[in-house]
Design an enzyme around this catalytic site. Structure first.
Site, PDB file in Angstrom:
ATOM      1  CB  CYS A 112      24.855  10.953 -28.784  1.00  0.00           C
ATOM      2  SG  CYS A 112      24.900  10.033 -27.251  1.00  0.00           S
TER       3      CYS A 112
ATOM      4  CG  HIS B 256      20.828  12.355 -29.262  1.00  0.00           C
ATOM      5  ND1 HIS B 256      20.618  11.007 -29.413  1.00  0.00           N
ATOM      6  CD2 HIS B 256      21.496  12.505 -28.092  1.00  0.00           C
ATOM      7  CE1 HIS B 256      21.154  10.371 -28.382  1.00  0.00           C
ATOM      8  NE2 HIS B 256      21.681  11.258 -27.567  1.00  0.00           N
TER       9      HIS B 256
ATOM     10  CG  ASN C  77      20.875   8.612 -25.046  1.00  0.00           C
ATOM     11  OD1 ASN C  77      21.147   8.325 -26.207  1.00  0.00           O
ATOM     12  ND2 ASN C  77      21.569   9.487 -24.332  1.00  0.00           N
TER      13      ASN C  77
END
Ligand code: ACO
Length: 327
Positions: free
Chosen positions: A111, A235, A265
């Protein structure tokens, strides 16, 4: 001269899955919204090309920046779910965009991939080897999701975002800090079965610590305080993670960007998607100071300060930070 973001673009698959679509996994809309802030996510069709979706995001970023494919010599794509194991998607995306024989490669850092790719782009421009670099984050996480596991299936989405990074007038130099810790790989990984496994609560705590600490670090290195940030984009894994980081920094209210409710996500696509959505919502004014922070598999993390375009001519700085006295 400095280096700024000059354009952003997003592309999402058409298919929307709501929380109710996961009821068969013994979960509920209420649980998912309360624990994560997620309300829906996008799903790429199994036979669809992620490179084509990413190329669309890139095309929109180029158009936003007013930069042509001929101006681009470097293309970097952050992803863990490319269409093929090799070659990566960057070469195909560049060809789809009509960019003539650029340096093009994929980068995998979970990520945190987009922040790593952005740091590379900035260094390439600062070293004088390019004036504009195209940076994309693209993921089809549905390809590595265990669709029978409620611990992960409800959290993940598919999508692509891109930015153009350019040499531009201005005085605030981008500052980035990256890190990793390979002793905790088992907290979050995709193994040979190509399915994501994670220990959510431990990831949650480490993510908050790493993103808050590294944002504080880059602010200090830039000579800025949290009050100087016009927008903080972390994020988008979980709204509670983003809010916990923002609280630790003392950045509150509408300076904290959230779109996890709409996209869930999306790993390395998360920050460029958020930038493009912030742009669509007219939250990015020229010279706006952006704080970015990411955390993910590796473990890996990164944070950075960069401006959105050059400040309007004749002004040192525009936007909310200038109103507060700036630096
Ligand atoms: N529906 C209902 N219950 C669920 C679900 C679900 N979808 N998923 C997990 N649970 C249950 C678990 O089985 C567990 O039950 P138990 O206590 O009976 O064993 C319980 O919920 C877990 O509770 P908590 O640990 O208190 O949950 P928490 O508040 O930590 O939320 C979550 C869990 C959402 C996974 C959170 O920890 C998180 O978001 N972590 C980060 C995960 C992540 O995003 N990882 C991916 C990449 S890394 C990154 O992007 C930062």
């Amino acid at each position: 001269m400095t280096v700024t973001l000059t354009g952003a673009g997003a592309a999402l698959p058409e298919r929307i899955l709501s929380n109710h679509d996961f009821a068969h996994l013994d979960t509920s809309d209420e649980w998912i919204v309360q624990r994560t802030g997620i309300r829906e996510r996008r799903r790429l069709a199994e036979d669809a090309s992620l490179a084509e979706l990413a190329a669309l995001a890139c095309e929109r970023a180029l158009s936003d920046a007013g930069v042509t494919p001929q101006d681009i010599g470097h293309v970097v794509v952050a992803t863990s779910t490319a269409d093929r194991i090799s070659p990566g998607m960057a070469v195909e995306i560049a060809t789809l965009l009509g960019i003539d024989r650029p340096a093009a490669f994929d980068l995998s850092a979970g990520c945190s991939g987009f922040v790593y790719a952005l740091d590379h782009a900035i260094a390439t421009i600062e070293s004088g080897r390019a004036e504009h670099v195209l940076v994309c984050g693209a993921e089809a996480l549905s390809r590595i999701t265990d669709h029978t596991d409620r611990n992960t299936a409800v959290l993940l989405g598919d999508g692509a975002g891109a930015v153009v990074v350019s040499k531009a007038p201005g005085s605030l130099r981008p500052t980035f800090a990256l890190g990793s810790d390979g002793t905790r790989i088992e907290l979050l990984y995709v193994g040979q079965d190509r399915l994501m496994r994670m220990r959510g609560r431990e990831i949650f705590e480490s993510a908050v610590d790493a993103m808050a600490d590294h944002t504080e670090l880059v602010l200090k290195q830039s000579g800025l305080s949290p009050d100087d940030l016009d927008l903080f984009i972390a994020h988008q894994a979980n709204a509670r993670i983003v809010q916990a980081v923002a609280r630790r920094l003392g950045v509150l209210g509408d300076r904290v960007f959230l779109n996890v409710d709409k996209v869930a996500n999306t790993s390395s696509a998360s920050i460029p998607l958020a930038l493009a959505h912030a742009r669509e919502q007219q939250l990015l004014s020229p010279g706006a100071v952006l704080g970015l922070a990411a955390f993910g598999a590796g473990l890996s993390w990164g944070a950075g300060i960069i401006t959105w375009r050059a400040p309007a001519a004749g002004r040192g700085m525009t936007g909310p930070a200038a109103d507060r006295g700036g630096r």
